[in-house]
Every structure is written in C-alpha cells, then in structure tokens.
Write an enzyme that holds these catalytic residues in place. Structure first.
Site, PDB file in Angstrom:
ATOM      1  N   ASP A  97      31.414 -33.172   3.134  1.00  0.00           N
ATOM      2  CA  ASP A  97      30.675 -33.029   4.394  1.00  0.00           C
ATOM      3  C   ASP A  97      29.170 -33.131   4.209  1.00  0.00           C
ATOM      4  OD1 ASP A  97      32.819 -32.562   6.245  1.00  0.00           O
ATOM      5  OD2 ASP A  97      33.032 -30.539   5.420  1.00  0.00           O
TER       6      ASP A  97
ATOM      7  N   HIS B 233      36.779 -36.126  12.026  1.00  0.00           N
ATOM      8  CA  HIS B 233      36.288 -36.537  10.714  1.00  0.00           C
ATOM      9  C   HIS B 233      37.229 -36.143   9.574  1.00  0.00           C
ATOM     10  CE1 HIS B 233      35.316 -32.357   9.800  1.00  0.00           C
ATOM     11  NE2 HIS B 233      34.904 -32.703   8.599  1.00  0.00           N
TER      12      HIS B 233
ATOM     13  N   HIS C 109       0.808  -1.225   0.000  1.00  0.00           N
ATOM     14  CA  HIS C 109       0.000   0.000   0.000  1.00  0.00           C
ATOM     15  C   HIS C 109       0.841   1.276   0.000  1.00  0.00           C
ATOM     16  CE1 HIS C 109      -2.196  -3.255   2.154  1.00  0.00           C
ATOM     17  NE2 HIS C 109      -3.187  -2.895   1.371  1.00  0.00           N
TER      18      HIS C 109
ATOM     19  N   HIS D 197      37.344 -36.529   4.629  1.00  0.00           N
ATOM     20  CA  HIS D 197      38.048 -35.788   3.585  1.00  0.00           C
ATOM     21  C   HIS D 197      39.296 -36.527   3.084  1.00  0.00           C
ATOM     22  CE1 HIS D 197      35.397 -32.442   4.396  1.00  0.00           C
ATOM     23  NE2 HIS D 197      35.804 -32.349   5.645  1.00  0.00           N
TER      24      HIS D 197
ATOM     25  N   ASP E 291      35.001 -30.948  15.283  1.00  0.00           N
ATOM     26  CA  ASP E 291      35.180 -32.280  14.722  1.00  0.00           C
ATOM     27  C   ASP E 291      36.485 -32.411  13.956  1.00  0.00           C
ATOM     28  OD1 ASP E 291      34.875 -34.846  13.571  1.00  0.00           O
ATOM     29  OD2 ASP E 291      32.721 -34.687  13.900  1.00  0.00           O
TER      30      ASP E 291
HETATM   31  O1  UNU Z   1      36.345 -30.162   7.484  1.00  0.00           O
HETATM   32  C1  UNU Z   1      36.913 -29.460   8.281  1.00  0.00           C
HETATM   33  N1  UNU Z   1      36.182 -28.876   9.197  1.00  0.00           N
HETATM   34  C2  UNU Z   1      38.389 -29.267   8.240  1.00  0.00           C
HETATM   35  C3  UNU Z   1      39.074 -29.610   7.088  1.00  0.00           C
HETATM   36  C4  UNU Z   1      39.048 -28.803   9.345  1.00  0.00           C
HETATM   37  C5  UNU Z   1      40.420 -28.664   9.311  1.00  0.00           C
HETATM   38  C6  UNU Z   1      41.138 -28.988   8.165  1.00  0.00           C
HETATM   39  C7  UNU Z   1      40.451 -29.464   7.055  1.00  0.00           C
HETATM   40 FE    FE Z   2      34.594 -31.381   7.013  1.00  0.00          FE
END
Ligand code: UNU
Ligand code: FE
Ligand code: FES
Length: 446
Positions: free
Chosen positions: A360, A207, A103, A212, A204
């Site tokens: 991830d 992981h 409006h 990775h 984390d």
């Molecule tokens: O994936 C991650 N959060 C990460 C990757 C952390 C540190 C080095 C590489």
């Molecule tokens: Fe990661």
C-alpha cells in the site's frame, strides 16, 4: 484559487485533487475537522493504574493523557504555561507529576500547576497558580477506546460515533469481554496526505485484488481468489459496504475474518467458539459481521482492519506527510498463546514493514506526490463505483452498499468531509442530521 466549499461534488462523486495537496485546504482541515472531531488517543488498558500516562498527537498538537488520582481520565496540551516548553518527552510511563525541564514548574496528573521554584522569593508570592493549569482537552472513552476533542460544542463521543458504535460493538463488546490494543504502537513516516490511507481503509475493496495480488496469491485461503481479480469470485456480492452519519464507514468480506493470518489455529478455534455467543449477545446480523473481515475508518484519521487486527492512526504532519501509529487488536478473552499468534500475524501483514502494508505504501505516496504538478491538480478524482446500488437496509444501519467492492463509504467519507469543511459550527452540522443521506439517490435499493 481553491474554493474550499467545492472540493467535493457529492452528485458526481468526485473530489478535487487539491484535497491531497493544497496548504490552505490543509489549514482548514486542521481547524474545521481536527479541531472539531473526536480523535483517537489510546486504549484504557494502557492507562490502568493511577498516574499512568501516554503522550500522543491530536493533529499536530502534542497531548498528554493520564489516569488521575481520582481514577478519571484527563487529557491536556503538552506545553508548559510558563514559556511553553513541552513538559513530557516520554511516550508513556507512571508518574505523580510532570516537571517542566526548562524552569521546573510542576503539574499534577490533572494538569494543575502545583509547584513553582522560587515562588515566594522571586514571584513575591504573587503568581496566580490557579489560572496557570495546562490547557485541558475533552476526553471520553467508548468500550475502553479513548478519544479526545478540542471542541466544547461537539456532540458526545457516543453521538459522534452514532450508528458506527452499533457496528463497533460487534467486536468491542462481542461475546462480552470485548477487545483491547497491544502497544506501544509501531511508528513510521509516510510522505502522503492523511486522507489517502483514510479513504483506502474506509472503503477501498477495489484495490485489494490488484495492489495485494502477489501477497494474496502467496497467502491463498479465502482471499486467494481475489488475487489479480481473475478467479470466479462473486465480486458483485462479496459482502457489504457501509457509511454512517459522520463519515465513519467500512467494507466487509463475508466469512474472511482471519484470512490474512497464515498461522491461525488458535484464532480459528476462538472464532468457532465465539460466534454463537456473539449471536446470542448481539443477534445474527452482527454475528455474521463478526465472522467477516473489515476494513474501516473512524472519521477523520483512525483506521483498522478487524480480523487482521491492526489498528492505526494517521497523524497529519502538513499536507504531504503523516506519521503512522499501529497497534494490534486482541480479543480480551482469547488465550495468551492465541493473542501472541494474532500479534505476530498482524505485524507480519500490516505492521510497519508488513507485507501488505508495503504494497500500500507506494500507492499512498505516489497518489499524493503526483499532485506537485499544478496542471495535474486541476483534475479531479472519481468515486462512483456502485452508486445507486446502495441504500437503507433492514438489518444494518447507515447507507449500505451491495458489495465489499464498491465506493459507498468513500462517498460517505467525502460527503461529511465537505460538510465539516464548509460548516461554521456543530449547530450547522446538527441541522443536517435528518437529510445527510439525501445525496444517495436510490435509498430504497434494499
Ligand atoms: O488492504 C486492505 N485494506 C485489505 C486487505 C482489506 C481487506 C482484505 C485484505
Ligand atoms: Fe491495502
Ligand atoms: Fe485507481 Fe489508478 S487505477 S488510481
């Protein structure tokens, strides 16, 4: 029925799987956590000139952040006080005012209602414009990083960050110029609960070598030895993990600041020149951190990787979905060529379709969606790694864990999560200030 006061067991270091699934848990999070914490909005470099604005989300609320004509930052709810339409649909821009599309009500850059079509004729000049400003939101910035908070009784942003600010200064002050973000943010949707990526970034380290593995194997360099957890790495003393009063925390891999950058000549040169200046400015303990790679979360939903230099917000969209916003962190005093290199490498690794980001993503979604099963949800998750191998440190504030690979900052995140979920007010939370770390049993570890 889920007992909201027993989602986290801080002694056993377990969390109910309902935290990733249950609607009532989510509704309480929105009220108790997102309604009372400082939430990341933007960086001041995106609001330099008077009239500059951006729009973003605070949980599921749409908000506008502006640089007002008096030079101050303002934030308000992006909803017209007439019939509630959103008043701005642009992601960013520069304006003198916001005109509602429905409006035509007009609001200034501090949210005041300044013009109303047909005010004399149809409202008979009786409309009380002063009481019809947009709903305002507290806004404060730390080293140029702008946060908003819905709660008038919450501590200042600086107090909310607390010891975490001391760590942030490592790169937000650094050698003096500090850092800024390159935007506009990349955006994507992930079908996961907002805490899955938050807990992953807060602590984390575990992981990294597994999830990775392929990417790190290809990348080689300082992190190559992590791939598959096979090489002779000092896994038990790769760096440290830290948690602080309000759930903010991080993990550091020593001497790996720029390890994810496949092309990094300029960045390496910058680091070499800058580390001694950081030591002079902030002291040796932080100069050492400056040369490490950090994975971090600022409670509740803002995560970043320092070194890789990606900066993210996980906007919740119900219990099972988020919108990921990603900016790139650059040091202000780096060469333009260096900055361009950093942006490319950050996007290549942790941008929306980045190599490591994609690794991830599947875990984030599966860890959430598996909880469709009601029998599954009766279970709990474990975060006991390194319990007892953490405590108060002579050089570093907060509770410090003995290696990058541990779950100290997970425990700290979920400890504060439960505290906020159970607390009736910030006064209740403040009452725990002296005792928050009592659940870490071996505080004299160092
Ligand atoms: O994936 C991650 N959060 C990460 C990757 C952390 C540190 C080095 C590489
Ligand atoms: Fe990661
Ligand atoms: Fe950790 Fe499966 S091994 S979630």
């Amino acid at each position: 029925m889920v007992d909201i006061n027993k989602l986290v067991d801080t002694k056993a270091s377990t969390q109910s799987k309902e935290v990733f699934w249950d609607q009532e848990v989510y509704d309480r999070e929105i009220k108790n956590i997102f309604g009372r914490s400082w939430l990341f909005l933007t960086h001041e470099c995106m609001l330099e000139k008077k009239g500059d604005f951006i729009t973003t989300k605070m949980a599921e609320d749409s908000v506008i952040v502006t640089r007002h004509t008096d030079g101050s930052l303002k934030a308000f709810v992006n909803s017209c006080t007439h019939r509630g339409n959103s008043i701005c649909s642009a992601d960013s821009g520069n304006t003198k005012s916001f005109v509602c599309n429905y409006h035509g009500w007009v609001f200034s850059t501090d949210g005041k209602l300044v013009d109303v079509p047909l005010r004399e004729k149809c409202y008979h000049d009786e409309l009380d414009r002063d009481s019809l400003s947009l709903k305002t939101i507290r806004v404060e910035s730390y080293r140029g990083f702008v946060f908003g908070c819905f709660d008038e009784t919450a501590p200042s942003l600086e107090d909310f960050l607390g010891d975490w600010g001391w760590y942030l200064d490592t790169w937000m002050v650094g050698a003096g110029e500090g850092a800024e973000l390159v935007g506009p943010p990349m955006k994507s949707i992930l079908k996961c609960n907002w805490k899955v990526p938050t807990e992953n970034f807060v602590g984390d380290g575990y992981h990294v070598g597994w999830t990775h593995a392929s990417a790190l194997h290809v990348l080689g360099g300082e992190l190559g030895g992590l791939a598959g957890n096979q090489a002779e790495m000092p896994f038990d003393e790769l760096g440290i993990q830290v948690t602080t009063r309000h759930g903010h925390g991080f993990g550091v891999i020593d001497n790996a600041a720029i390890a994810i950058h496949a092309k990094r000549d300029e960045y390496a040169k910058y680091m070499e020149e800058t580390i001694p200046k950081v030591a002079e400015n902030l002291g040796e303990p932080r100069a050492k951190l400056f040369n490490g790679h950090w994975n971090c979360s600022t409670f509740p939903n803002c995560s970043f990787l320092y070194g890789t230099n990606i900066f993210k917000v996980w906007h919740p969209r119900g219990p099972h979905e988020i919108e990921v916003w990603s900016w790139v962190i650059v040091h202000k005093d780096m060469s333009d060529e260096g900055k361009r290199e950093v942006v490319k490498q950050a996007v290549r690794s942790f941008g929306t379709a980045g190599t490591l980001e994609s690794d991830d993503g599947d875990n984030m979604v599966q860890s959430t969606q598996v909880n469709r099963g009601s029998y599954t949800r009766e279970g709990e998750m474990n975060s006991t790694m390194g319990q007892g191998y953490e405590g108060e440190h002579p050089d570093y504030p907060g509770i410090v864990g003995s290696s990058f690979i541990g779950e100290t900052s997970y425990r700290g995140f979920y400890r504060f999560y439960q505290e906020m979920m159970s607390a009736d007010s910030w006064d209740d939370i403040r009452a725990n200030d002296e005792h928050w770390a009592d659940c870490f049993p071996n505080k004299n570890y160092w």
